[in-house]
Scaffold this active site. Structure first.
Site, PDB file in Angstrom:
ATOM      1  CE  LYS A 122      -4.377   1.115   0.055  1.00  0.00           C
ATOM      2  NZ  LYS A 122      -5.531   0.404  -0.500  1.00  0.00           N
ATOM      3  CG  ASP A 162      -7.373   3.316  -1.032  1.00  0.00           C
ATOM      4  OD1 ASP A 162      -7.963   2.228  -1.018  1.00  0.00           O
ATOM      5  OD2 ASP A 162      -7.371   4.072  -0.043  1.00  0.00           O
TER       6      ASP A 162
HETATM    7  P1  NDP Z   1     -13.012   7.706  -2.800  1.00  0.00           P
HETATM    8  O1  NDP Z   1     -11.954   8.699  -2.579  1.00  0.00           O
HETATM    9  O2  NDP Z   1     -13.568   7.521  -4.154  1.00  0.00           O
HETATM   10  O3  NDP Z   1     -14.239   7.997  -1.809  1.00  0.00           O
HETATM   11  C1  NDP Z   1     -14.064   8.038  -0.427  1.00  0.00           C
HETATM   12  C2  NDP Z   1     -15.375   8.451   0.211  1.00  0.00           C
HETATM   13  O4  NDP Z   1     -15.254   8.389   1.636  1.00  0.00           O
HETATM   14  C3  NDP Z   1     -15.745   9.878  -0.124  1.00  0.00           C
HETATM   15  O5  NDP Z   1     -17.136   9.957  -0.191  1.00  0.00           O
HETATM   16  C4  NDP Z   1     -15.208  10.629   1.091  1.00  0.00           C
HETATM   17  O6  NDP Z   1     -15.795  11.897   1.324  1.00  0.00           O
HETATM   18  C5  NDP Z   1     -15.576   9.667   2.180  1.00  0.00           C
HETATM   19  N1  NDP Z   1     -14.781   9.955   3.379  1.00  0.00           N
HETATM   20  C6  NDP Z   1     -13.463  10.209   3.458  1.00  0.00           C
HETATM   21  N2  NDP Z   1     -13.120  10.471   4.719  1.00  0.00           N
HETATM   22  C7  NDP Z   1     -14.217  10.351   5.448  1.00  0.00           C
HETATM   23  C8  NDP Z   1     -14.495  10.492   6.814  1.00  0.00           C
HETATM   24  N3  NDP Z   1     -13.552  10.799   7.689  1.00  0.00           N
HETATM   25  N4  NDP Z   1     -15.767  10.302   7.219  1.00  0.00           N
HETATM   26  C9  NDP Z   1     -16.756  10.004   6.315  1.00  0.00           C
HETATM   27  N5  NDP Z   1     -16.531   9.867   5.005  1.00  0.00           N
HETATM   28  C10 NDP Z   1     -15.291  10.026   4.591  1.00  0.00           C
HETATM   29  O7  NDP Z   1     -12.430   6.326  -2.234  1.00  0.00           O
HETATM   30  P2  NDP Z   1     -12.918   4.842  -2.528  1.00  0.00           P
HETATM   31  O8  NDP Z   1     -14.375   4.804  -2.740  1.00  0.00           O
HETATM   32  O9  NDP Z   1     -12.020   4.278  -3.551  1.00  0.00           O
HETATM   33  O10 NDP Z   1     -12.548   4.141  -1.145  1.00  0.00           O
HETATM   34  C11 NDP Z   1     -13.479   3.995  -0.075  1.00  0.00           C
HETATM   35  C12 NDP Z   1     -13.024   2.862   0.826  1.00  0.00           C
HETATM   36  O11 NDP Z   1     -12.944   1.647   0.059  1.00  0.00           O
HETATM   37  C13 NDP Z   1     -11.631   3.041   1.448  1.00  0.00           C
HETATM   38  O12 NDP Z   1     -11.624   2.416   2.713  1.00  0.00           O
HETATM   39  C14 NDP Z   1     -10.731   2.253   0.492  1.00  0.00           C
HETATM   40  O13 NDP Z   1      -9.526   1.850   1.111  1.00  0.00           O
HETATM   41  C15 NDP Z   1     -11.633   1.066   0.200  1.00  0.00           C
HETATM   42  N6  NDP Z   1     -11.313   0.313  -1.006  1.00  0.00           N
HETATM   43  C16 NDP Z   1     -11.272   0.911  -2.240  1.00  0.00           C
HETATM   44  C17 NDP Z   1     -11.000   0.154  -3.361  1.00  0.00           C
HETATM   45  C18 NDP Z   1     -11.066   0.729  -4.721  1.00  0.00           C
HETATM   46  O14 NDP Z   1     -10.994  -0.046  -5.689  1.00  0.00           O
HETATM   47  N7  NDP Z   1     -11.228   2.031  -4.900  1.00  0.00           N
HETATM   48  C19 NDP Z   1     -10.639  -1.266  -3.252  1.00  0.00           C
HETATM   49  C20 NDP Z   1     -10.798  -1.814  -1.924  1.00  0.00           C
HETATM   50  C21 NDP Z   1     -11.079  -1.033  -0.860  1.00  0.00           C
HETATM   51  P3  NDP Z   1     -14.987  13.255   1.017  1.00  0.00           P
HETATM   52  O15 NDP Z   1     -15.211  13.491  -0.435  1.00  0.00           O
HETATM   53  O16 NDP Z   1     -15.611  14.259   1.907  1.00  0.00           O
HETATM   54  O17 NDP Z   1     -13.551  13.017   1.371  1.00  0.00           O
END
Ligand code: NDP
Length: 449
Positions: A122, A162
């Site tokens: 990572k 991510d």
């Molecule tokens: P994105 O950046 O696309 O989206 C993240 C989302 O989480 C946004 O809506 C963001 O809001 C919100 N967020 C961030 N910080 C917080 C917080 N403190 N409290 C509430 N909401 C929050 O990321 P992903 O969708 O790619 O990733 C989401 C999760 O999935 C993570 O845990 C990631 O590690 C996991 N994941 C992702 C994969 C992928 O293929 N993308 C694969 C496997 C796991 P804001 O815009 O306000 O920051």
């Protein structure tokens, strides 16, 4: 086992998230060690909690006003026993070594579960992309890659996206890698379709998570039709988790970002979801704007002083946390159980605290842990690597079918491993045990390296 946890606490104090991830895995694999004394003799636990390599570097860049900024870059190459390092890059102000190590550690087991040959890693930076222009993002990505390129390669380490790293960032990172190495190879996944990306990669984590949920529900002769679902986040994983729930007849009533959440009692349909995709991916807006566009919905601002998240207080059948680590606290888990939730399926990495996860495991609900439930993203990244090697692009249907088969196989593997070690129906134990056994056997085969 306790000695190892104590040792990492003493050696790396303050790495709270890493300690949490290690504790969860080590507690599950105790019966495996009891049955296989050779693992203890070979000190596999001591070896598996120590990253093979950690790279920390300076990332200087200039903003649009000519101001110089310095961020910290990371790559944690955790384990390469079953394949080259593979895992995403996260750009978020909360990024620090503990978060990188916890995510890399989880990635090792997740990648092992996919059945594809990928080790775990990572990386990322404490850079905050919010509010930055495309030019600033490009300069940051270029500076980041100017150092990272020394350590990665299509047969060594293949990063992906991510939080904060999507198709735009992967494009800028790839461009700089190509220039520095003078080669066009599949060194990153999550690329755009017209230059080496795979169909269904953007959808894969969310779709895979819902395929996993559907498999869990099928063990109780249920499906997602007419089920009310709480989804958190509104980024990549939340969007495609919601989309697949809608395809399968479920009703998604919440979405969130770090500022707050929306509640739409009627549920999202494909049109509303397209609005969210445009709002988040193109306009880079806030979820609050959903409630302005659809006045029948409500917006609730986040309150950091609360010891729980009111999003998890709404009544629902199924819950899909898709935002952030530890977003479900003990009190949230209690609220969900008292409200009669039947399934929790984790799209985000480690979204439940240890206390919250214990509550889920000790109730009679279906609980799909992240390292199994969200493995669809890295699985399709593995398929992107295969397509790049062959210089071929598979049609969407083929990739989607392979994704579905992989998620079904991960589900089956978890159930079988849990059953074999006396924890029937415990997906957490099953995922940890199955992921662990494959990696440590490969480590033993390869000697003390
Ligand atoms: P994105 O950046 O696309 O989206 C993240 C989302 O989480 C946004 O809506 C963001 O809001 C919100 N967020 C961030 N910080 C917080 C917080 N403190 N409290 C509430 N909401 C929050 O990321 P992903 O969708 O790619 O990733 C989401 C999760 O999935 C993570 O845990 C990631 O590690 C996991 N994941 C992702 C994969 C992928 O293929 N993308 C694969 C496997 C796991 P804001 O815009 O306000 O920051």
């Amino acid at each position: 086992m306790n000695d190892i946890i104590e040792t990492i606490r003493e050696k790396d104090p303050g790495e709270r998230e890493f300690h949490q991830a290690v504790t969860e895995v080590l507690e599950s694999v105790k019966p495996v060690l009891d049955r296989n004394p050779e693992y203890r003799r070979a000190a596999v636990l001591e070896r598996i909690v120590e990253p093979e390599r950690v790279i920390i570097f300076r990332v200087p860049w200039m903003d649009n006003e000519g101001q110089v900024h310095v961020n910290r870059g990371f790559r944690v190459e955790m384990n390469s026993a079953i394949g080259p390092y593979k895992g995403g890059l996260r750009f978020h102000p909360s990024v620090k070594l503990s978060i990188m190590k916890f995510l890399a550690f989880e990635q090792v087991f997740k990648n092992s579960l996919t059945t594809l040959g990928m080790g775990g890693a990572k990386g990322g930076s404490d850079f905050n992309p919010k509010g930055r222009s495309d030019h600033e993002i490009m300069r940051f990505c270029q500076s980041f890659m100017t150092e990272l390129f020394r350590y990665i390669g299509p047969h060594t380490d293949i990063p992906a996206g991510d939080i904060g790293v999507g198709a735009r960032e992967i494009g800028y990172l790839f461009g700089m890698y190509k220039k520095l190495k003078n080669e066009f190879t599949g060194v990153l996944t999550g690329k755009s379709l017209n230059w080496g990306g795979s169909l269904v990669r953007p959808e894969a984590t969310g779709y895979g998570c819902v395929y996993f949920a559907a498999e869990m529900l099928a063990t109780r002769n249920e499906n997602l039709e007419n089920k009310t679902c709480l989804v958190s986040g509104s980024g990549n994983v939340a969007q495609y988790t919601s989309e697949k729930i809608i395809h399968l007849g479920g009703r998604v009533v919440t979405l969130s970002d770090s500022s707050g959440y929306i509640y739409d009692e009627q549920g999202l349909d494909q049109d509303k979801l397209e609005y969210v995709k445009h709002l988040k991916n193109i306009k880079r807006g806030r979820i609050e704007q959903y409630a302005e566009k659809y006045p029948e919905s409500l917006y609730f601002q986040a309150d950091p002083l609360l010891d729980h998240n009111p999003l998890w207080n709404h009544k629902a059948d199924c819950v899909f946390p898709c935002a952030f680590e530890n977003e479900i606290q003990q009190k949230d888990a209690q609220n969900l159980i008292s409200n009669g939730v039947r399934l929790v399926c984790e799209g985000a990495n480690m979204p439940a605290t240890l206390e919250a996860a214990d509550i889920f495991m000790n109730s009679n609900i279906l609980y799909g842990p992240s390292k199994a439930a969200n493995a669809g993203g890295v699985a399709v990244s593995g398929l992107e690597m295969a397509q790049n090697s062959m210089r071929l692009n598979w049609p969407a249907e083929e990739v989607n079918n392979r994704l579905k088969i992989i998620m079904q196989s991960i589900h089956q593997t978890c159930l079988e491993a849990a059953e074999e070690y006396g924890e029937p129906g415990n997906y957490v134990a099953g995922a940890n045990i199955a992921g662990f056994v494959k990696v440590v056997n490969a480590m033993l085969d390869q000697g003390l390296v």
